[in-house]
Design an enzyme around this catalytic site. Structure first.
Site, short mmCIF file in Angstrom:
data_model
loop_
_atom_site.label_atom_id
_atom_site.label_comp_id
_atom_site.label_asym_id
_atom_site.label_seq_id
_atom_site.Cartn_x
_atom_site.Cartn_y
_atom_site.Cartn_z
N ARG A 189 0.79 -1.06 0.03
CA ARG A 189 0.27 0.18 0.30
C ARG A 189 1.55 1.29 0.09
O ARG A 189 2.13 1.16 0.40
CB ARG A 189 -0.95 -0.87 1.40
N LYS A 247 -2.22 -2.13 7.72
CA LYS A 247 -3.95 -1.02 8.46
C LYS A 247 -3.50 -1.64 9.85
O LYS A 247 -3.35 -3.04 9.45
CB LYS A 247 -5.23 -1.80 7.46
N TYR A 292 -10.08 -14.42 6.92
CA TYR A 292 -8.31 -14.81 6.71
C TYR A 292 -7.62 -16.45 7.22
O TYR A 292 -8.27 -17.40 8.20
CB TYR A 292 -8.02 -13.98 7.52
#
Length: 310
Positions: A157, A181, A285
């Site tokens: 990112r 994040k 996940y």
């Protein structure tokens, strides 16, 4: 799932529907168009019940409603269309509960899938190669190529790229430590070419960096480069390298994911490499250990192998 039911409905399914249509017409005062929409949605779902061997609405549970939503997703229905279908079911079951024909509304707790933002069109491998073919030897050009190689090589990112410190470059291991994040740390692999250009950048970084600056990538002012500066420089390089597509940091990240997935067919590895907690709204996940990730990466990434050494 066809829009019109092709299977005759038994009275146990049809009669409650007929009563509901009358309720919509006489008590709710809905337009003919809205009534037709309800009828189309509900009778399609009733026909699906028949194919499953169910003969009464009371046999429907929350699991069936969720399966219905999943079926719509698999068949390519828009999220808004699935939401409409679930809304029709909720209204119908509320009606049956109100009349005492059901004890609870099985569609009450089932949410429609979120409407996903369209992903940016990714660059193909040739376009990436064209963008990254920066061979100018001034410090800013070397820095920019290193940034783009790292971003594409590790699928970072923008905030992760900007946040990299000198101590986060683990050269011997071929890893970069990044903070994603939620302040979650992960180690991202980066390709041979990315490592090669980071090494070149480190040799000239001192010409720009202020004393004591810890950031890997710095601006002309010697401090950590800003998000906007990275975006602007990538846009400029896209034009300079005559890449047809508009270039952005997110597009490079999306291209990384697309290219590795196309090569490896390993969705879970890509999920982990990108630092995603959820692979989609319907998948949880799944953790893979770093060795497996690195192996999948080395085999799949188009720039993962450094050119033959001299």
């Amino acid at each position: 799932m066809s829009l019109e039911p092709k299977i005759p409905l038994p009275n146990s399914l049809q009669k409650p529907l007929s009563r509901f249509y009358e309720y919509l017409r006489s008590e709710k005062g809905l337009s003919l168009h809205t009534q037709r929409n309800y009828k189309q949605q509900l009778e399609t779902m009733a026909a699906h019940l028949v194919t499953l061997g169910l003969k009464d609405w009371s046999q429907v549970d929350a699991a069936w409603v969720r399966q219905l939503a999943s079926k719509g997703m698999r068949e390519g229905m828009k999220a808004s269309s699935i939401a409409t279908r679930l809304s029709s079911l909720r209204s119908f079951f509320d009606f049956l509960v109100l009349r005492g024909e059901m004890t609870a509304n099985p569609a009450k707790g089932v949410s429609a899938p979120r409407k996903q933002r369209p992903l940016p069109k990714n660059l193909d491998v040739d376009e990436v190669g064209q963008l990254l073919d920066v061979n100018e030897d001034d410090p800013l050009s070397i820095r920019d190529r290193a940034m783009m190689e790292v971003m594409y090589g590790a699928g970072l990112r923008l905030a992760e790229l900007v946040g990299i410190n000198l101590k986060d470059v683990l050269g011997r291991q071929g890893e970069i430590r990044v903070i994603g994040k939620g302040d979650k740390e992960r180690k991202a692999p980066f390709s041979g070419l990315a490592k090669e250009w980071v090494d070149k950048w480190l040799k000239v970084r001192g010409a720009l960096a202020s004393p004591g600056e810890t950031a890997l990538f710095v601006s002309k002012l010697g401090t950590r480069i800003s998000h906007r500066s990275v975006q602007k420089r990538m846009e400029e390089w896209g034009k300079k390298q005559s890449v047809a597509s508009h270039i952005s940091p997110h597009k490079l990240r999306h291209s990384f994911a697309t290219h590795v997935l196309e090569s490896s067919q390993n969705l879970r590895a890509v999920q982990e490499l990108l630092g995603h907690e959820n692979i989609s709204t319907t998948q949880v996940y799944t953790h893979l250990d770093f060795q497996h990730l690195a192996q999948a990466y080395d085999q799949a990434h188009p720039r993962a192998r450094k050119k033959n050494k001299d």
